[in-house]
Write a protein that holds these residues in place. Structure first.
Motif, PDB file in Angstrom:
ATOM      1  N   ASN A 380       0.794  -1.233   0.000  1.00 32.55           N
ATOM      2  CA  ASN A 380       0.000   0.000   0.000  1.00 32.55           C
ATOM      3  C   ASN A 380       0.823   1.278   0.000  1.00 32.55           C
ATOM      4  N   ASN A 381       2.127   1.164  -0.229  1.00 31.83           N
ATOM      5  CA  ASN A 381       2.901   2.363  -0.556  1.00 31.83           C
ATOM      6  C   ASN A 381       2.576   2.841  -1.967  1.00 31.83           C
ATOM      7  N   SER A 382       1.888   2.012  -2.723  1.00 33.21           N
ATOM      8  CA  SER A 382       1.442   2.403  -4.066  1.00 33.21           C
ATOM      9  C   SER A 382       0.224   3.315  -3.924  1.00 33.21           C
ATOM     10  N   ASP A 383      -0.186   3.884  -5.049  1.00 36.52           N
ATOM     11  CA  ASP A 383      -1.383   4.731  -5.046  1.00 36.52           C
ATOM     12  C   ASP A 383      -2.575   3.987  -5.637  1.00 36.52           C
ATOM     13  N   ILE A 384      -2.549   2.686  -5.598  1.00 35.87           N
ATOM     14  CA  ILE A 384      -3.622   1.890  -6.198  1.00 35.87           C
ATOM     15  C   ILE A 384      -4.898   2.032  -5.371  1.00 35.87           C
ATOM     16  N   ASP A 385      -5.983   2.383  -6.034  1.00 36.89           N
ATOM     17  CA  ASP A 385      -7.292   2.478  -5.395  1.00 36.89           C
ATOM     18  C   ASP A 385      -7.980   1.127  -5.573  1.00 36.89           C
ATOM     19  N   TRP A 386      -7.912   0.293  -4.542  1.00 35.33           N
ATOM     20  CA  TRP A 386      -8.401  -1.069  -4.690  1.00 35.33           C
ATOM     21  C   TRP A 386      -9.922  -1.143  -4.780  1.00 35.33           C
ATOM     22  N   GLU A 387     -10.632  -0.170  -4.239  1.00 39.79           N
ATOM     23  CA  GLU A 387     -12.087  -0.171  -4.407  1.00 39.79           C
ATOM     24  C   GLU A 387     -12.448  -0.008  -5.878  1.00 39.79           C
ATOM     25  N   LYS A 388     -11.628   0.737  -6.590  1.00 40.40           N
ATOM     26  CA  LYS A 388     -11.866   0.966  -8.015  1.00 40.40           C
ATOM     27  C   LYS A 388     -11.269  -0.145  -8.880  1.00 40.40           C
ATOM     28  N   GLU A 389     -10.119  -0.687  -8.481  1.00 37.15           N
ATOM     29  CA  GLU A 389      -9.368  -1.612  -9.332  1.00 37.15           C
ATOM     30  C   GLU A 389      -9.659  -3.091  -9.095  1.00 37.15           C
ATOM     31  N   SER A 390     -10.241  -3.442  -7.968  1.00 37.54           N
ATOM     32  CA  SER A 390     -10.360  -4.846  -7.590  1.00 37.54           C
ATOM     33  C   SER A 390     -11.090  -5.696  -8.637  1.00 37.54           C
ATOM     34  N   GLU A 391     -12.242  -5.242  -9.071  1.00 41.49           N
ATOM     35  CA  GLU A 391     -13.039  -6.039 -10.004  1.00 41.49           C
ATOM     36  C   GLU A 391     -12.328  -6.195 -11.347  1.00 41.49           C
ATOM     37  N   ASN A 392     -11.737  -5.119 -11.835  1.00 38.44           N
ATOM     38  CA  ASN A 392     -11.022  -5.176 -13.111  1.00 38.44           C
ATOM     39  C   ASN A 392      -9.807  -6.101 -13.021  1.00 38.44           C
ATOM     40  N   PHE A 393      -9.095  -6.031 -11.886  1.00 37.53           N
ATOM     41  CA  PHE A 393      -7.910  -6.881 -11.739  1.00 37.53           C
ATOM     42  C   PHE A 393      -8.319  -8.353 -11.613  1.00 37.53           C
ATOM     43  N   LYS A 394      -9.430  -8.611 -10.965  1.00 38.71           N
ATOM     44  CA  LYS A 394      -9.942  -9.988 -10.898  1.00 38.71           C
ATOM     45  C   LYS A 394     -10.173 -10.530 -12.304  1.00 38.71           C
ATOM     46  N   GLU A 395     -10.736  -9.713 -13.182  1.00 39.12           N
ATOM     47  CA  GLU A 395     -11.004 -10.155 -14.553  1.00 39.12           C
ATOM     48  C   GLU A 395      -9.701 -10.415 -15.309  1.00 39.12           C
ATOM     49  N   ILE A 396      -8.676  -9.603 -15.057  1.00 38.23           N
ATOM     50  CA  ILE A 396      -7.368  -9.832 -15.690  1.00 38.23           C
ATOM     51  C   ILE A 396      -6.827 -11.203 -15.278  1.00 38.23           C
ATOM     52  N   VAL A 397      -6.951 -11.530 -14.001  1.00 37.84           N
ATOM     53  CA  VAL A 397      -6.445 -12.814 -13.509  1.00 37.84           C
ATOM     54  C   VAL A 397      -7.249 -13.967 -14.097  1.00 37.84           C
ATOM     55  N   LEU A 398      -8.580 -13.839 -14.118  1.00 33.86           N
ATOM     56  CA  LEU A 398      -9.406 -14.901 -14.689  1.00 33.86           C
ATOM     57  C   LEU A 398      -9.121 -15.080 -16.180  1.00 33.86           C
ATOM     58  N   ASN A 399      -8.909 -13.988 -16.894  1.00 33.65           N
ATOM     59  CA  ASN A 399      -8.542 -14.085 -18.316  1.00 33.65           C
ATOM     60  C   ASN A 399      -7.247 -14.872 -18.478  1.00 33.65           C
ATOM     61  N   SER A 400      -6.271 -14.585 -17.630  1.00 34.24           N
ATOM     62  CA  SER A 400      -4.991 -15.283 -17.707  1.00 34.24           C
ATOM     63  C   SER A 400      -5.155 -16.763 -17.390  1.00 34.24           C
ATOM     64  N   MET A 401      -5.982 -17.080 -16.398  1.00 28.26           N
ATOM     65  CA  MET A 401      -6.230 -18.477 -16.066  1.00 28.26           C
ATOM     66  C   MET A 401      -6.847 -19.211 -17.247  1.00 28.26           C
TER      67      MET A 401
END
Length: 503
Positions: A380-401
């Motif tokens: 969390n030293n990053s500026d990533i907004d996980w409330e905004k990014e969580s769903e999109n990142f989940k889809e990236i992982v599922l796509n890769s799987m």
């Protein structure tokens, strides 16, 4: 004469190990745990008939677990059922897959098949790394409360094996030519939350440990270890209070004398052990102004591990996939740089999937599977907004799987889903900066330079867990608890027996 009283803050693996040992040795032990179940990051997640481990899934150095049970008057096999895995795990690269075995002949054949001409170097690597392990392991079983420990006989013997100035990746260059083959023995740096290009070469002992001693699964998941440790501790006389959060330490000057609970109760003891996340504890459980070395401003300047984005999926299908599978990003080095330097998310990401249901039918309903998916990401030293990014990142992982593994139709089979982001690690699990592997394991934050088992800034306070010596990972956390328990016994002149020959 009344028993000496020990209070333990947190019922994670370290706190429970301490409770088992100290209760067996005659102390009056009370453990205060904020959650409804024991285990901390080693606790289970149970929903809709599915069961997942929250955190650790590899059991290495099983002999340490066996030893702490034995030193507590117990036998681990009376409480837990172990399965030794072969292959230990599968590594999936862009153009090849490697089945990694702790059987040296099988591993040699796998290297010959996948990296022709490099198989003879395996024996050379294991031979040298055994020497490194034999020299370094005694150092990891000692406490480093004094700088003079660096002049001990054991440390002086180990010094040359630290390979100061070299990384795990560069050290593998002594044995292998192929970068992918080097990565097959350096991805373990992620256990420490570090990049293979920055993780000190001294940690080459980790892949050696895997290949020398193997990797185990526990039926019911590794969370069963904490559950059974809790049972053994209570059998030895310890009291474990669940749903009982500690608000702060009670001090007289710089002497810790007890704990104030969130419910307002005060409990006093002769010694206090902290098993909660180290940096969180120093920032939240200690009144402001008391600490210097680990004050809030100084904590912010420390180096921290990466975090992890976790997906727990209950699916209505039995997948015939590896028990442990690590999938490397197509451009792995760039992915690592995004995690540790650029502090941003990658579209091309590495991830790990455990499908323990292939061997353990207790984890999901018949015909179903409980999938554990771990993705290293910035803390969390990053500026990533996980409330905004969580769903999109989940889809990236599922796509890769779906693209890269045999989980081709994973989405249509999902019946249960739980996500834990770095923000959740910090806010719900009290993990400082969401750094799930604690303070980084750089040489300037190891041994004497890591927070001491007998905490150096406050009296009567001891530390166990990944934030103190010897570091992160289940076996080293158990070892931290044994070190602290032994130190307390020495201080109180309580006799004890130990399998640890180096104390």
């Amino acid at each position: 004469m009344p028993k000496k009283k020990i209070i333990i803050v947190g019922a994670g693996p370290g706190g429970l190990t301490s409770a088992m040992l100290l209760a067996h040795r005659g102390f009056d032990v009370e453990v205060f745990e904020k959650d409804a179940v024991v285990g901390g990051r080693n606790q289970p997640i149970e929903e809709q008939g599915y069961k997942f481990d929250t955190g650790p899934t590899f059991l290495m150095m099983k002999f340490i677990l066996d030893e702490v049970f034995e030193e507590s008057g117990k036998k681990s096999e009376d409480y837990l059922k172990f399965i030794k895995l072969d292959p230990m795990y599968s590594l999936l690269f862009k153009d090849k897959e490697v089945q990694v075995s702790s059987d040296p002949e099988k591993m040699k054949a796998e290297i010959k098949n996948t990296f022709p001409g490099e198989e003879k170097s395996l024996e050379k690597m294991l031979k040298y790394e055994k020497k490194r392990f034999d020299k370094m392991f005694p150092c990891l079983q000692k406490e480093y409360g004094s700088f003079f420990q660096y002049f001990s006989k054991d440390f002086l013997k180990a010094f040359s094996y630290l390979s100061i100035g070299r990384s795990m990746f560069s050290e593998l260059g002594k044995y292998f030519k192929s970068d992918d083959l080097k990565l097959s023995f350096t991805f373990q740096s992620k256990y420490l939350g570090m990049s293979a290009w920055e993780c000190p070469a001294a940690f080459m002992i980790i892949p050696y440990i895997e290949h020398a001693f193997g990797i185990y699964h526990v039926i019911g998941g590794l969370s069963e270890i904490s559950e059974k440790m809790s049972l053994a501790a209570k059998e030895n006389g310890a009291k474990i209070h669940l749903n009982t959060a500690v608000k702060e330490l009670i001090l007289e000057g710089k002497k810790v004398i007890g704990v104030l609970l969130e419910n307002g109760e005060k409990h006093y003891a002769d010694k206090i052990i902290i098993n909660s996340d180290f940096a969180y504890s120093m920032a939240n459980l200690v009144p402001d102004g008391l600490l210097k070395k680990y004050s809030k401003p100084h904590l912010k300047k420390k180096k921290y591990s990466c975090s992890i984005f976790m997906m727990y999926l209950g699916v209505d299908k039995e997948f015939n996939t590896p028990f442990h599978q690590i999938v490397f990003a197509k451009d792995y080095k760039k992915n690592i740089e995004d995690i540790f330097k650029n502090l941003k998310l990658s579209n091309d990401t590495s991830f790990y999937v455990r499908n323990a249901s292939t061997k353990d039918k207790t984890l999901a309903p018949d015909g179903h599977s409980a999938l554990y998916i771990l993705v290293p990401v910035p803390n969390n030293n990053s500026d990533i907004d996980w409330e905004k990014e969580s769903e999109n990142f989940k889809e990236i992982v599922l796509n890769s799987m779906e693209e890269r593994t045999e989980y081709k139709d994973i989405r249509k089979h999902i019946k249960y889903e739980k996500i834990i982001t770095p923000k959740d690690w910090e806010t719900s699990y009290n993990v400082y900066n969401g750094a799930t592997f604690n303070l980084a394991h750089s040489l300037d934050q190891m041994l004497y330079f890591r927070p001491h088992n007998k905490f150096e800034e406050l009296e009567n306070l001891y530390l166990v867990g990944g934030g103190t010596h010897p570091g992160s990972g289940l076996p080293t956390i158990y070892e931290s608890a044994r070190i602290s328990a032994n130190m307390i016994c020495k201080k109180e002149k309580i006799p004890f027996t130990t399998k640890n020959l180096y104390i």
